[in-house]
Scaffold this motif. Structure first.
Motif, short mmCIF file in Angstrom:
data_model
loop_
_atom_site.label_atom_id
_atom_site.label_comp_id
_atom_site.label_asym_id
_atom_site.label_seq_id
_atom_site.Cartn_x
_atom_site.Cartn_y
_atom_site.Cartn_z
N ILE A 76 -16.49 -51.59 5.55
CA ILE A 76 -17.30 -51.60 6.77
C ILE A 76 -16.53 -50.94 7.92
N ASN A 77 -15.24 -51.24 8.02
CA ASN A 77 -14.42 -50.64 9.07
C ASN A 77 -14.34 -49.12 8.91
N LYS A 78 -14.27 -48.64 7.68
CA LYS A 78 -14.25 -47.20 7.43
C LYS A 78 -15.57 -46.57 7.89
N LEU A 79 -16.69 -47.24 7.56
CA LEU A 79 -18.00 -46.72 7.97
C LEU A 79 -18.11 -46.69 9.49
N THR A 80 -17.66 -47.74 10.15
CA THR A 80 -17.71 -47.81 11.62
C THR A 80 -16.89 -46.69 12.24
N THR A 81 -15.69 -46.47 11.71
CA THR A 81 -14.83 -45.40 12.22
C THR A 81 -15.49 -44.04 12.03
N LEU B 64 -12.30 -57.25 1.07
CA LEU B 64 -12.42 -55.90 0.53
C LEU B 64 -13.63 -55.19 1.12
N MET B 65 -14.73 -55.91 1.26
CA MET B 65 -15.94 -55.31 1.83
C MET B 65 -15.75 -54.97 3.31
N GLU B 66 -15.05 -55.82 4.03
CA GLU B 66 -14.83 -55.58 5.45
C GLU B 66 -14.05 -54.30 5.68
#
Length: 270
Positions: A108-113, A103-105
């Motif tokens: 993190i992927n949303k933040l990276t995008t 769930l956390m990953e």
């Protein structure tokens, strides 16, 4: 007036560090009319919070009282604190928390995008500037809390940039913001005045109530449907999980437990 600006122009951590540098690793001050002893020496803090914790369970007594917020681990006292601690401890083993990594990953992927989108924008344009790192970090925090604690998927930073906030993001941002006037009233007003004004928490009352209602709805749906999800609510339910106990606390205990660990946070996407 300068001292007031210094106090409220800093975060709590910055203020504590500045006073520690000026007055030493242990000093006293007044919060309104209440005396406070601040300890910043690591060895003494360990002594107080580990070895002597059985005699020092209670924290600073708040002047404001909320029927749900008073039950979280920071505000609960004596046997009530021990009861809440007993419920929450089994939910926070490293193995159980590891189950929430997926769930956390996703957050993190949303933040990276989002960051990739900002940095790849044309040079010099408004879209190519990261204006407020703290706001972006808060948005990421809201995404993590929404997913791990409230079974809700959000993309806070993209929603803010698009100007279309879901209710979760809207109230999540309000939850993080403390009204200076309310904070001053709580610090300097006697308890009877705060009761008269119906001030129950430092937190925004509409945001707090929204999350309380959401938490109750989530617990009710989980219990009635038997659905499982690797999130904080499920861990607390698994730790608590007797119908008689659940009815006894009328969901208020579980709400407080979830709030203190996942503070801050489209309501219907359960």
């Amino acid at each position: 007036m300068g001292n007031m600006h210094q106090i409220f122009g800093q975060s709590r951590g910055e203020g504590d560090q500045a006073r520690s540098r000026e007055y030493g690793k242990m000093y006293g001050y007044y919060s309104g009319s209440s005396p406070v002893l601040m300890v910043t020496d690591a060895h003494l803090v360990k002594q107080l919070l580990v070895k002597d914790f059985g005699q020092l369970v209670n924290r600073q007594k708040p002047k404001v009282h909320h029927p749900v917020w008073d039950q979280n681990l920071f505000n609960a006292e004596d046997e009530q604190w021990r009861h809440v601690r007993t419920i929450t401890s089994p939910a926070f083993t490293s193995g159980k928390l590891r189950a929430m990594h997926g769930l956390m990953e996703r957050s993190i992927n949303k933040l990276t995008t989002f960051l990739d989108g900002v940095t790849s924008s044309s040079s010099g344009s408004k879209e190519g500037i990261l204006k407020d790192v703290k706001e972006v970090a808060a948005g990421f925090t809201i995404d993590v809390i929404a997913s791990t604690s409230f079974a809700t998927e959000t993309n806070c930073n993209e929603e803010v940039r698009a100007g279309k906030k879901s209710p979760f993001v809207h109230y999540g941002q309000k939850f993080f913001w403390v009204n200076p006037a309310r904070a001053l009233a709580i610090i300097f007003s006697p308890e009877w005045v705060l009761n008269l004004l119906n001030v129950k928490s430092f937190l925004d009352p509409t945001a707090l109530q929204w999350f309380i209602d959401l938490s109750k709805e989530m617990v009710s749906k989980r219990v009635s449907s038997g659905q499982k999800r690797a999130d904080l609510v499920q861990l607390l339910l698994d730790a608590k999980v007797e119908e008689a106990e659940l009815k006894k606390v009328d969901y208020e205990q579980l709400t407080a437990d979830a709030d203190v660990k996942g503070k801050g946070f489209e309501k219907k996407s359960l």
